[in-house]
Design a protein around this motif. Structure first.
Motif, PDB file in Angstrom:
ATOM      1  N   GLY A  19       0.771  -1.232   0.000  1.00 21.45           N
ATOM      2  CA  GLY A  19       0.000   0.000   0.000  1.00 21.45           C
ATOM      3  C   GLY A  19       0.803   1.284   0.000  1.00 21.45           C
ATOM      4  N   SER A  20       2.116   1.199   0.002  1.00 21.89           N
ATOM      5  CA  SER A  20       2.939   2.404  -0.062  1.00 21.89           C
ATOM      6  C   SER A  20       4.076   2.168  -1.046  1.00 21.89           C
ATOM      7  CB  SER A  20       3.480   2.762   1.323  1.00 21.89           C
ATOM      8  OG  SER A  20       4.323   1.735   1.798  1.00 21.89           O
ATOM      9  N   SER A  21       4.955   3.135  -1.174  1.00 24.76           N
ATOM     10  CA  SER A  21       6.087   3.001  -2.085  1.00 24.76           C
ATOM     11  C   SER A  21       7.345   2.618  -1.324  1.00 24.76           C
ATOM     12  CB  SER A  21       6.351   4.322  -2.806  1.00 24.76           C
ATOM     13  OG  SER A  21       5.305   4.612  -3.682  1.00 24.76           O
TER      14      SER A  21
END
Length: 70
Positions: A19-21
């Motif tokens: 869900g994030s980089s």
């Protein structure tokens, strides 16, 4: 079919992770079945994968289409 992108050792890349980089540096191209990034990697010359060292110092392995230039 489009030409597969060729990454090189030292290239800075990012990818989506939980869900994030995440961000890191390409360490090597994997072109045969091996154990890397805490898993068995089913790579080949026709379907390579890349070992990436995250900015936090962990190893990860990804297919080239999952990696984005920074």
């Amino acid at each position: 079919m489009p030409e597969r992108r060729k990454l090189r050792k030292g290239d800075r890349v990012s990818w989506r992770s939980h869900g994030s980089s995440a961000h890191g540096t390409v360490q090597e191209e994997i072109t045969e079945r091996t154990y890397a990034g805490k898993r068995t990697v089913a790579a080949s010359k026709e379907d390579p994968q890349y070992r990436v060292r995250t900015d936090e110092g962990r190893d990860a392995v990804h297919k080239p289409e999952a990696l984005f230039d920074e």
